[in-house]
Motif scaffolding. Sequence first.
Motif, PDB file in Angstrom:
ATOM      1  N   LEU A  48       0.828  -1.201   0.000  1.00  0.00           N
ATOM      2  CA  LEU A  48       0.000   0.000   0.000  1.00  0.00           C
ATOM      3  C   LEU A  48       0.869   1.261   0.000  1.00  0.00           C
ATOM      4  CD1 LEU A  48      -2.910   1.023   0.124  1.00  0.00           C
ATOM      5  CD2 LEU A  48      -2.745   0.983   2.610  1.00  0.00           C
ATOM      6  N   SER A  49       1.903   1.275   0.800  1.00  0.00           N
ATOM      7  CA  SER A  49       2.790   2.451   0.845  1.00  0.00           C
ATOM      8  C   SER A  49       3.554   2.598  -0.474  1.00  0.00           C
ATOM      9  CB  SER A  49       3.757   2.368   2.026  1.00  0.00           C
ATOM     10  OG  SER A  49       4.614   1.256   1.884  1.00  0.00           O
ATOM     11  N   LYS A  50       3.916   1.471  -1.079  1.00  0.00           N
ATOM     12  CA  LYS A  50       4.602   1.508  -2.370  1.00  0.00           C
ATOM     13  C   LYS A  50       3.683   2.131  -3.430  1.00  0.00           C
ATOM     14  CE  LYS A  50       6.733  -1.502  -5.807  1.00  0.00           C
ATOM     15  NZ  LYS A  50       6.968  -2.870  -6.225  1.00  0.00           N
ATOM     16  N   THR A  51       2.414   1.755  -3.430  1.00  0.00           N
ATOM     17  CA  THR A  51       1.437   2.299  -4.362  1.00  0.00           C
ATOM     18  C   THR A  51       1.240   3.795  -4.126  1.00  0.00           C
ATOM     19  OG1 THR A  51       0.300   0.161  -4.370  1.00  0.00           O
ATOM     20  CG2 THR A  51      -0.900   2.030  -5.264  1.00  0.00           C
ATOM     21  N   GLU A  52       1.201   4.205  -2.853  1.00  0.00           N
ATOM     22  CA  GLU A  52       1.062   5.628  -2.531  1.00  0.00           C
ATOM     23  C   GLU A  52       2.283   6.418  -3.017  1.00  0.00           C
ATOM     24  OE1 GLU A  52       0.364   5.646   1.644  1.00  0.00           O
ATOM     25  OE2 GLU A  52      -1.778   5.250   1.428  1.00  0.00           O
ATOM     26  N   GLU A  53       3.474   5.850  -2.898  1.00  0.00           N
ATOM     27  CA  GLU A  53       4.686   6.511  -3.385  1.00  0.00           C
ATOM     28  C   GLU A  53       4.653   6.661  -4.905  1.00  0.00           C
ATOM     29  OE1 GLU A  53       8.312   4.664  -2.036  1.00  0.00           O
ATOM     30  OE2 GLU A  53       7.582   4.586   0.029  1.00  0.00           O
ATOM     31  N   GLU A  54       4.220   5.608  -5.609  1.00  0.00           N
ATOM     32  CA  GLU A  54       4.108   5.672  -7.073  1.00  0.00           C
ATOM     33  C   GLU A  54       3.114   6.758  -7.491  1.00  0.00           C
ATOM     34  OE1 GLU A  54       3.087   1.767  -8.432  1.00  0.00           O
ATOM     35  OE2 GLU A  54       5.099   0.977  -8.097  1.00  0.00           O
ATOM     36  N   LEU A  55       2.000   6.831  -6.765  1.00  0.00           N
ATOM     37  CA  LEU A  55       1.005   7.860  -7.056  1.00  0.00           C
ATOM     38  C   LEU A  55       1.591   9.256  -6.853  1.00  0.00           C
ATOM     39  CD1 LEU A  55      -1.895   8.698  -7.741  1.00  0.00           C
ATOM     40  CD2 LEU A  55      -2.432   8.491  -5.301  1.00  0.00           C
ATOM     41  N   SER A  56       2.330   9.429  -5.793  1.00  0.00           N
ATOM     42  CA  SER A  56       2.968  10.718  -5.509  1.00  0.00           C
ATOM     43  C   SER A  56       3.970  11.084  -6.606  1.00  0.00           C
ATOM     44  CB  SER A  56       3.657  10.652  -4.145  1.00  0.00           C
ATOM     45  OG  SER A  56       4.391  11.811  -3.917  1.00  0.00           O
ATOM     46  N   GLU A  57       4.767  10.110  -7.062  1.00  0.00           N
ATOM     47  CA  GLU A  57       5.728  10.351  -8.144  1.00  0.00           C
ATOM     48  C   GLU A  57       5.012  10.728  -9.438  1.00  0.00           C
ATOM     49  OE1 GLU A  57       8.396   7.047  -8.686  1.00  0.00           O
ATOM     50  OE2 GLU A  57       8.965   7.038  -6.565  1.00  0.00           O
ATOM     51  N   MET A  58       3.916  10.032  -9.734  1.00  0.00           N
ATOM     52  CA  MET A  58       3.170  10.327 -10.957  1.00  0.00           C
ATOM     53  C   MET A  58       2.570  11.738 -10.899  1.00  0.00           C
ATOM     54  SD  MET A  58       3.669   7.832 -12.832  1.00  0.00           S
ATOM     55  CE  MET A  58       2.533   7.293 -14.036  1.00  0.00           C
ATOM     56  N   LYS A  59       2.062  12.137  -9.745  1.00  0.00           N
ATOM     57  CA  LYS A  59       1.526  13.491  -9.601  1.00  0.00           C
ATOM     58  C   LYS A  59       2.635  14.516  -9.823  1.00  0.00           C
ATOM     59  CE  LYS A  59      -2.303  12.686  -6.421  1.00  0.00           C
ATOM     60  NZ  LYS A  59      -2.801  12.922  -5.051  1.00  0.00           N
ATOM     61  N   ASP A  60       3.810  14.261  -9.264  1.00  0.00           N
ATOM     62  CA  ASP A  60       4.943  15.172  -9.416  1.00  0.00           C
ATOM     63  C   ASP A  60       5.351  15.278 -10.886  1.00  0.00           C
ATOM     64  OD1 ASP A  60       7.056  16.850  -8.299  1.00  0.00           O
ATOM     65  OD2 ASP A  60       8.410  15.207  -8.895  1.00  0.00           O
ATOM     66  N   LYS A  61       5.429  14.133 -11.577  1.00  0.00           N
ATOM     67  CA  LYS A  61       5.779  14.140 -13.001  1.00  0.00           C
ATOM     68  C   LYS A  61       4.737  14.907 -13.807  1.00  0.00           C
ATOM     69  CE  LYS A  61       8.428   9.855 -13.292  1.00  0.00           C
ATOM     70  NZ  LYS A  61       8.474   8.491 -13.830  1.00  0.00           N
ATOM     71  N   TYR A  62       3.460  14.705 -13.473  1.00  0.00           N
ATOM     72  CA  TYR A  62       2.383  15.399 -14.175  1.00  0.00           C
ATOM     73  C   TYR A  62       2.508  16.910 -13.991  1.00  0.00           C
ATOM     74  CZ  TYR A  62      -2.216  17.381 -14.985  1.00  0.00           C
ATOM     75  OH  TYR A  62      -3.235  18.174 -15.410  1.00  0.00           O
ATOM     76  N   LEU A  63       2.747  17.358 -12.752  1.00  0.00           N
ATOM     77  CA  LEU A  63       2.873  18.795 -12.492  1.00  0.00           C
ATOM     78  C   LEU A  63       4.074  19.391 -13.220  1.00  0.00           C
ATOM     79  CD1 LEU A  63       1.945  18.989  -8.707  1.00  0.00           C
ATOM     80  CD2 LEU A  63       0.608  19.792 -10.657  1.00  0.00           C
ATOM     81  N   ARG A  64       5.193  18.670 -13.242  1.00  0.00           N
ATOM     82  CA  ARG A  64       6.378  19.163 -13.945  1.00  0.00           C
ATOM     83  C   ARG A  64       6.119  19.244 -15.450  1.00  0.00           C
ATOM     84  NH1 ARG A  64      11.096  19.174 -10.820  1.00  0.00           N
ATOM     85  NH2 ARG A  64      10.812  18.171  -8.816  1.00  0.00           N
ATOM     86  N   LEU A  65       5.484  18.229 -16.008  1.00  0.00           N
ATOM     87  CA  LEU A  65       5.170  18.221 -17.437  1.00  0.00           C
ATOM     88  C   LEU A  65       4.211  19.361 -17.788  1.00  0.00           C
ATOM     89  CD1 LEU A  65       5.523  16.742 -20.132  1.00  0.00           C
ATOM     90  CD2 LEU A  65       3.545  15.353 -19.521  1.00  0.00           C
ATOM     91  N   PHE A  66       3.212  19.564 -16.965  1.00  0.00           N
ATOM     92  CA  PHE A  66       2.263  20.653 -17.187  1.00  0.00           C
ATOM     93  C   PHE A  66       2.973  22.000 -17.123  1.00  0.00           C
ATOM     94  CE2 PHE A  66      -0.919  23.721 -15.714  1.00  0.00           C
ATOM     95  CZ  PHE A  66      -1.863  23.576 -16.719  1.00  0.00           C
TER      96      PHE A  66
END
Length: 193
Positions: A48-66
């Motif tokens: 569960l924590s691994k999935t939460e970390e992946e979600l956090s990384e994806m959000k960060d990548k999305y914000l940087r790309l935007f």
Amino acid sequence: MKTGKDKNTPDSEEQVNNLENIEKQDAAVENETIPADHQMPGVPTDELSKTEEELSEMKDKYLRLFSDFENFRRRTSKERLELMKSGGEDVMTALLPVMDDLERAKMAMENATDVNAVKEGLELVFGKLTNVLQQKGLKPMEAKGQPFDADLHEAITQTPAGDEMKGKVVDEIEKGYYLNDKVIRFAKVVIGA
């Protein structure tokens, strides 16, 4: 009086009470919300924590790309505005010597007594202007004697003409021009009828 028992009928009041309690528990479970920190059954905590970390990384990548895209859009729009402002700069710079020659010709015409000298001077300036414009991609359109083409010519009027000039350009009122093989001004012509 009934002798046999119905399968759906409870045997005693105790069974009726049990059924009601089960129904109440089912309704309570359906209406209950699961707290966010509640551990899902069958899912390990580390997964569960691994999935939460992946979600956090994806959000960060999305914000940087935007953010990168917004910066690119602003930069491109700024460059486009600058290009529009200074787009004709090279043409204007090339025309400045012709302008200088025209000013000199104008001053010479004020004191000139020889018309042929003025005529030759103007022809030289006109030739220089024509050369500069041709270097920048401007080409005059040859219309006279050509078949009428609505994509190149604008018909002003028709005039009676012989059979060989029927449907062809008889006279050119205003010259047409190409800029790098694109029509920028249609030739205004008279068509033979």
